[in-house]
Scaffold this motif. Structure first.
Motif, short mmCIF file in Angstrom:
data_model
loop_
_atom_site.label_atom_id
_atom_site.label_comp_id
_atom_site.label_asym_id
_atom_site.label_seq_id
_atom_site.Cartn_x
_atom_site.Cartn_y
_atom_site.Cartn_z
N TYR A 102 0.83 -1.20 0.00
CA TYR A 102 0.00 0.00 0.00
C TYR A 102 0.87 1.26 0.00
CZ TYR A 102 -3.59 3.33 1.47
OH TYR A 102 -4.43 4.40 1.55
N LEU B 155 2.34 1.72 -3.40
CA LEU B 155 1.32 2.24 -4.30
C LEU B 155 1.13 3.74 -4.11
CD1 LEU B 155 -1.00 1.78 -6.36
CD2 LEU B 155 -2.49 1.35 -4.41
N LEU C 298 1.72 6.47 -7.02
CA LEU C 298 0.65 7.38 -7.42
C LEU C 298 1.06 8.84 -7.26
CD1 LEU C 298 -2.54 5.65 -6.00
CD2 LEU C 298 -1.97 6.03 -8.39
N LEU D 217 -8.92 3.27 -2.19
CA LEU D 217 -7.52 2.90 -1.94
C LEU D 217 -6.79 4.01 -1.21
CD1 LEU D 217 -6.42 1.20 -5.27
CD2 LEU D 217 -6.80 0.11 -3.06
N ASP E 238 -5.60 8.09 -7.51
CA ASP E 238 -5.83 6.64 -7.57
C ASP E 238 -7.09 6.33 -8.37
OD1 ASP E 238 -7.51 7.63 -5.46
OD2 ASP E 238 -7.72 5.60 -4.70
#
Length: 138
Positions: free
Chosen positions: A17, A20, A24, A81, A93
Motif C-alpha cells: 500500500y 502504491l 501514485l 484505496l 488513484d
C-alpha cells in the motif's frame, strides 16, 4: 495460523500500500496535465452513464461488462484505496484505476463501442479516449 504469520501478512500489505501511494504521488506530479480535477468532475456524470450503457450492451463481451461493473462499484463505494481528502493523490488513484479499466475496455470492445455509447460532448469523448491511452484529445 500464528500471530507472526498474521503480522507478516499485514506488514506486507501495508508495504505494498505504501509503495502504491509513492507511485501514485510520483505519477500525479509527473503528469498533472492528464486530467484536471475540474475536467474529472465535469466528466463524471457522462462517464457513469457510459459505464452503465456499456454494461447494458449485450454485444460487449461479458468480461468487459464485469470489469465495468466492478469499476462502477469501486467509484460508488465510500471505501477508497487512497482517501480523497489526501492532497494530490486522493483522486489520482481513482483516475489511474479508471484509466486502466478504460484502456482494457477500449482494447477489448473497441473505440467504436465507447463512441457509440458516449452521452457527452465530442470534447469529453476525446478526453476519455486520451485517458484510455489513445493519444491526444480530439
Amino acid at each position: 495460523m500464528t500471530w507472526e504469520t498474521v503480522a507478516g501478512v499485514i506488514g506486507g500489505l501495508l508495504l505494498v500500500y505504501a509503495a502504491l501511494l509513492v507511485l501514485l504521488r510520483g505519477y500525479a506530479r509527473r503528469h498533472p496535465e492528464t486530467v484536471t480535477m475540474k475536467d474529472a468532475l465535469r466528466l463524471l456524470p457522462d462517464l457513469l452513464r457510459l459505464i452503465r450503457r456499456l454494461i447494458a450492451d449485450r454485444t460487449v463481451a461479458a468480461g468487459v461488462r464485469i470489469r465495468l461493473a466492478l469499476l462502477l462499484a469501486y467509484l460508488l463505494s465510500p471505501i477508497d484505496l487512497v482517501p480523497d481528502f489526501v492532497p494530490v493523490i486522493g483522486y489520482a488513484d481513482d483516475v489511474v484505476i479508471v484509466a486502466l479499466v478504460l484502456r482494457s475496455v477500449v482494447a477489448r470492445a473497441g473505440e467504436s463501442a465507447v463512441a457509440r455509447h458516449w452521452p457527452g460532448t465530442p470534447e469529453g469523448l476525446g478526453l476519455i479516449l486520451k485517458l484510455a491511452g489513445l493519444g491526444a484529445a480530439r
